[in-house]
Enzyme design. Structure first.
Site, mmCIF file in Angstrom:
data_model
loop_
_atom_site.group_PDB
_atom_site.id
_atom_site.type_symbol
_atom_site.label_atom_id
_atom_site.label_comp_id
_atom_site.label_asym_id
_atom_site.label_seq_id
_atom_site.Cartn_x
_atom_site.Cartn_y
_atom_site.Cartn_z
ATOM 1 C CD GLU A 192 28.452 46.297 36.304
ATOM 2 O OE1 GLU A 192 28.856 46.687 37.656
ATOM 3 O OE2 GLU A 192 28.813 45.100 36.169
ATOM 4 C CD GLU A 194 32.383 43.304 37.093
ATOM 5 O OE1 GLU A 194 32.162 41.843 38.533
ATOM 6 O OE2 GLU A 194 32.665 43.768 37.481
#
Ligand code: GAL
Length: 754
Positions: free
Chosen positions: A412, A339
Site C-alpha cells: 500500500e 497491519e
C-alpha cells in the site's frame, strides 16, 4: 477457479439407493448465521467471506413445502474477524451471494485441488497432480466398484487423462497426469486456461463430476524480485475493495468481473490485492481469464482478538485456500491480519496451515512497521512514507531488518496520505496523480523490489473514524462508480503501446481553475512516443516525455511547461538562446517571475543585453508565447504520435461549455435467468467530448422493461458525471433507460436481456 458440477446422470439417479441434499452457500453470509431445516437446526457458519455447505439429507419431506430458515447475525461480532475493533471499510450484513441446493449421490466429489507442475526450464516436467476429496455417506464397503476419471483439456482437445479405482478407506485420492505435451503456459498477456474434469464412477456410470480451470505457470517471489515463468516481472497493482454504491457487496458476476477488466485493461495493472478479505469468485475467475495476478488475504484489519477470534481467523484461512487454490491468478496467500502486530504462535499457525493446504504458493503478511518477525515467504509492507516531498519509498533492508535479503513487496501507499475526490480541484487531482507516479517511478528503479500495489483502485464506504465525514474514503484512483480520476491515467499510461494509445491531460485547460491563474504545467499521461501541441489551430511544437524527471517508468508523462514550442524565429535567436528562452518562459509560466533563481536572473539579463531587448520587449515575448486574456481561440489539440505518426488526438478548450448529456452502458446485453446488472454512465460533456466538471446539473432517470435502477432515480451530476447500475429481474426483454437533465436530455438507451 471456475468449478462446475455436472448433473448426476439420470441412469445413475434411478439406480441410486440413497441421495444426499445439501445447502451450499456461495462466498458470503455476513457475518455469521444459523440454519434450520423444517424446524431442526442443521448447522451454521461464522465469517462473512467464505463458503460453507450444510447437509440436509434426510430432513426434506416430499409432498409439501420445506422450510429453510437462515438466521443471520449481521452485527460486528467481536469473535468474528475482521471485527473486534475499528476497521476502515464496511462489511455489509446479510446473505449477499448465491445459495445452491445440491442434490447428489451418497458418494460424491467434495473437492478437487488441481496442481499444475511446470518448470519453465524443464518443460518435460509438465504434469498435473489432482487431489480429489470424496465425500461418503455410506459405509466404506460401498467403495467397491467406485473409480475416478480425470481428463485435462485444452479447449476441446484432450491433453491427458487417467482413471483409478477409489482406494478403500481413504477419502482423498491423488491422480497424476504425466507426460503432458503441447500445453500453453499461463502468461499475463496470454493466460491460457485448461479444464480439468474429475468424474466419480460406479461400475462405469457417472455419479458426480467437477470441472476446475487451471493454468500452467510458475510464480515466485525472490530477493531479486518477482518471476513469472522464469521471467522477472515488475509488479504494479492496486488494492480493491469489493464494495459498490447502494448495495455494498451484493453485486452479480458481471459487475465483479468488470472490476477485473477495469484493473487489467483500463488501468493496466498486473496485480490486485483483495484487501482485506477473500473476494467474489467471479472476480477471481475473470482475473484467471485476463491474466491479472492476485494477492488474496484473510479478513482482518489491524486487530487481533482472543482465542475464539483466532480460531475463526484460522477457519477463514482454511476456507479461503480450499476455495481458491486452483486459481491460476492467485500467486500469494496473505496469512496475517493486515497491519497487525507480531503474534508468533498465531502466525506460525496460519502460515503452516496455508503451506499444508497449498504447498504450491508462497505466503505473505502485510505489516506497517519495520523489523516485524518474518514467518512468511514474502515481506509485504504498507509504505506510506511518501508525503509529497522528495522521499518516496523506504529501502527494503531498512524495513525488513533481516540479515539476509528477502522477497519484498510494497502492498500500500498514498491512500489516506492524500485523499482526493474526483470532483476536487485540478491541482489536487494532479498532485494525487503525481504521488502515484513518483511511487511507480521510484519502485521501478529499485532492484530486487518485487513491485508496488497502491491504495487503492476505487473509493469505498467506511466507518465514521475514517473517510471525509460522509463515510467515504476518497482514496481510489477511480471513484466508487469506477469513474477515473487523473491518477488512473498514471497507471493506464504505463500500458504497452500495443494495447492501445493512452493520452490524458490532467487538466481542463481553464487557467482560472489554477492558483494564480497559472495554467502550466500541464501533465499529459501518455504511452505515445511524443505529442504535438496545437493552440488555437497553431502548431506549437513537439513535446517529449519527461525522461529526466521520471527515468524508470516505461512511459513518463509529457510535461507542458511553456507554450513556445518550436516557434521562436531561428533568424532572431540561435539554438542556445531558444533553449534558454523556453526554460525561462517555463519558469515564468509555472512559478512566476519572482521564482527566478539568481542564475536565471543572470541568464535573463544577458539575454536582454545580447538581443538589445527592453523589459517591454520581454513582456511582449511572454505575451506572445504565454497565456494572456482575450485570445480568440483558446482551444488546445494534443496529438499523440508513435514513430512520428498520429495515433490519438484530444481537444480541450478554455472556451468549453456544457454541450450535451451522454449516456452509455457497459454492456448492451444482459443474461436472463439469474439477476444481472450493468453500469450506466451519464456525462455532461463539453463540445470537445470531455467531461464538463463544474455544472451542478440534476438528472432524472427512468428504467422500463424487466429491470430496475439500483439507487435513487434523481441524481446530481458530481464532477460532471453520474453512474448507476441497472439490475435485471431475470426475465428476457428490452430494458429502456432514459435520462433527462434540467436543461439537457441524454435520450434513451436499450439493453437487451436474453
Ligand atoms: C492502510 C490500511 C487500509 C486503508 C489505508 C488508507 O493503513 O491498510 O485498509 O485504511 O490505510 O490509506
Amino acid at each position: 477457479m471456475a468449478s462446475t458440477r455436472s448433473p448426476t446422470s439420470s441412469s445413475a439417479a434411478t439406480r441410486a439407493t440413497s441421495r444426499r441434499t445439501a445447502m451450499q452457500q456461495g462466498p458470503g453470509v455476513m457475518a455469521a448465521c444459523d440454519v434450520w431445516m423444517n424446524g431442526a437446526r442443521v448447522g451454521g457458519h461464522v465469517g462473512g467471506y467464505t463458503p460453507f455447505s450444510i447437509e440436509l439429507t434426510g430432513l426434506l419431506g416430499t409432498g409439501g413445502a420445506n422450510r429453510l430458515v437462515v438466521r443471520v447475525d449481521s452485527t460486528e461480532r467481536a469473535d468474528v474477524p475482521p471485527f473486534g475493533h475499528v476497521i476502515d471499510y464496511l462489511c455489509y450484513g446479510g446473505i449477499y451471494r448465491e445459495v445452491l441446493l445440491r442434490v447428489q449421490e451418497d458418494t460424491f466429489i467434495a473437492d478437487v485441488f488441481a496442481r499444475p507442475r511446470w518448470e519453465p526450464d524443464a518443460p518435460w516436467s509438465l504434469a498435473l497432480d489432482v487431489e480429489v476429496d470424496v465425500g461418503r455417506g455410506l459405509p466404506l464397503s460401498t467403495a467397491n466398484g467406485l473409480s475416478l476419471r480425470c481428463v485435462l483439456r485444452d479447449g476441446s482437445r484432450v491433453v491427458g487423462s487417467t482413471e483409478a479405482p477409489l482406494p478403500g478407506p481413504s477419502k482423498t485420492c491423488t491422480l497424476l497426469l504425466e507426460g503432458l505435451e503441447g500445453l500453453r503456459s499461463w502468461e499475463l498477456d496470454s493466460p491460457a486456461l485448461h479444464d480439468v474434469t474429475v468424474e466419480l464412477l460406479r461400475d462405469g456410470a457417472v455419479l458426480d463430476g467437477v470441472t476446475k480451470r487451471v493454468g500452467f505457470r510458475r510464480a515466485e517471489f525472490t530477493p531479486d524480485g518477482f518471476f513469472l515463468n522464469g521471467r522477472r516481472t515488475q509488479l504494479v497493482g492496486l488494492n480493491r475493495h469489493q464494495s459498490f454504491p447502494y448495495v455494498g457487496y451484493a453485486m452479480p458476476a458481471r459487475a465483479q468481473r468488470r472490476d477485473a477488466l477495469i484493473l487489467k485493461e483500463e488501468l493496466g495493472v498486473n496485480i490486485v490485492r483483495t484487501s482485506h478479505y477473500p473476494q467474489a469468485t467471479q472476480f477471481l475467475d475473470a482475473c484467471d481469464e485476463l491474466g491479472l495476478l492476485v494477492f488474496e488475504e484473510l479478513p482482518g484489519w489491524q486487530h487481533i482478538g482472543n482465542d475464539e477470534w483466532k480460531a475463526n481467523a484460522r477457519l477463514a484461512v482454511d476456507e479461503m485456500i480450499r476455495r481458491d487454490r486452483s486459481h491460476a491468478s492467485v500467486v500469494l496467500w496473505g496469512v496475517r491480519i493486515n497491519e497487525s502486530k507480531d503474534d508468533h504462535d498465531f502466525y506460525l499457525d496460519t502460515g503452516t496451515l496455508a503451506r499444508r493446504l497449498d504447498p504450491t504458493r508462497q505466503t505473505a503478511g502485510v505489516r506497517d512497521f519495520a523489523g516485524s518477525e518474518l514467518l512468511e515467504d514474502v515481506y509485504t509492507f504498507n509504505d506510506f512514507s511518501h508525503a509529497g516531498g522528495s522521499h518516496v519509498l523506504k529501502r527494503p533492508r531498512d524495513v525488513t531488518r533481516t540479515r539476509r535479503a528477502v522477497p519484498y513487496l510494497v502492498t500500500e501507499y498514498n491512500g489516506h496520505m492524500f485523499p482526493t475526490k474526483r470532483f476536487d480541484n485540478e491541482e489536487r487531482l494532479m498532485e494525487h496523480a503525481l504521488r502515484h507516479l513518483r511511487v511507480l517511478d521510484t519502485a521501478a528503479g529499485m532492484p530486487g523490489l518485487a513491485g508496488v500495489i497502491g491504495w487503492c483502485a476505487f473509493d469505498y464506504n467506511t466507518h465514521k473514524d475514517f473517510g471525509s465525514g460522509d463515510r467515504i474514503c476518497y482514496h481510489g484512483v477511480s471513484d466508487m462508480f469506477r469513474i477515473p480520476k487523473y491518477a488512473a491515467a498514471v497507471y493506464a499510461s504505463q500500458r504497452p503501446f500495443e494495447t492501445g494509445p493512452v493520452l490524458e491531460a490532467a487538466s481542463i485547460f481553464a487557467k482560472g481553475e489554477r492558483q494564480a491563474a497559472r495554467l502550466l504545467p500541464i501533465y499529459v499521461f501518455t504511452n505515445c512516443d511524443d505529442i504535438v501541441l496545437f493552440r488555437g489551430g497553431e502548431r506549437l511544437g513537439v513535446y517529449q516525455p519527461a525522461f529526466k524527471e521520471y527515468p524508470h517508468v516505461s512511459h513518463p508523462p509529457v510535461i507542458v511547461r511553456e507554450l513556445v514550442g518550436d516557434r521562436l524565429p531561428a533568424a532572431q535567436f540561435g539554438p542556445r538562446d531558444r533553449a534558454i528562452i523556453r526554460r525561462l518562459l517555463a519558469q515564468v509560466l509555472t512559478k512566476g517571475f519572482e521564482a527566478f533563481t539568481w542564475l536565471e536572473k543572470l541568464q535573463f539579463g544577458l539575454l536582454l543585453v545580447r538581443h538589445r531587448m527592453s523589459m517591454a520587449d520581454a513582456e511582449a515575448l511572454v505575451g506572445r508565447y504565454g497565456i494572456g486574456w482575450g485570445s480568440k481561440d483558446e482551444s488546445f489539440e494534443l496529438v499523440g504520435r508513435r514513430n512520428g505518426k498520429e495515433v490519438v488526438r484530444r481537444r480541450y478548450g478554455a472556451d468549453a461549455h456544457a454541450d450535451r448529456l451522454s449516456i452509455a452502458a457497459d454492456d448492451p446485453e444482459l443474461s436472463a435467468g439469474d439477476w444481472d446488472a450493468t453500469r450506466v454512465v451519464v456525462k455532461l460533456e463539453d463540445q470537445y467530448g470531455n467531461i464538463f466538471p463544474f455544472a451542478p446539473e440534476v438528472i432524472d432517470l427512468s428504467v422500463s422493461g424487466p429491470a430496475t435502477a439500483m439507487g435513487p432515480s434523481r441524481l446530481a451530476l458530481i464532477g460532471g458525471c453520474a453512474a448507476f447500475w441497472v439490475r435485471s429481474k431475470g426475465e428476457p426483454g428490452a430494458i429502456e433507460v432514459r435520462v433527462r437533465g434540467s436543461r439537457l436530455d441524454a435520450g434513451a438507451l436499450t439493453i437487451m436481456v436474453h
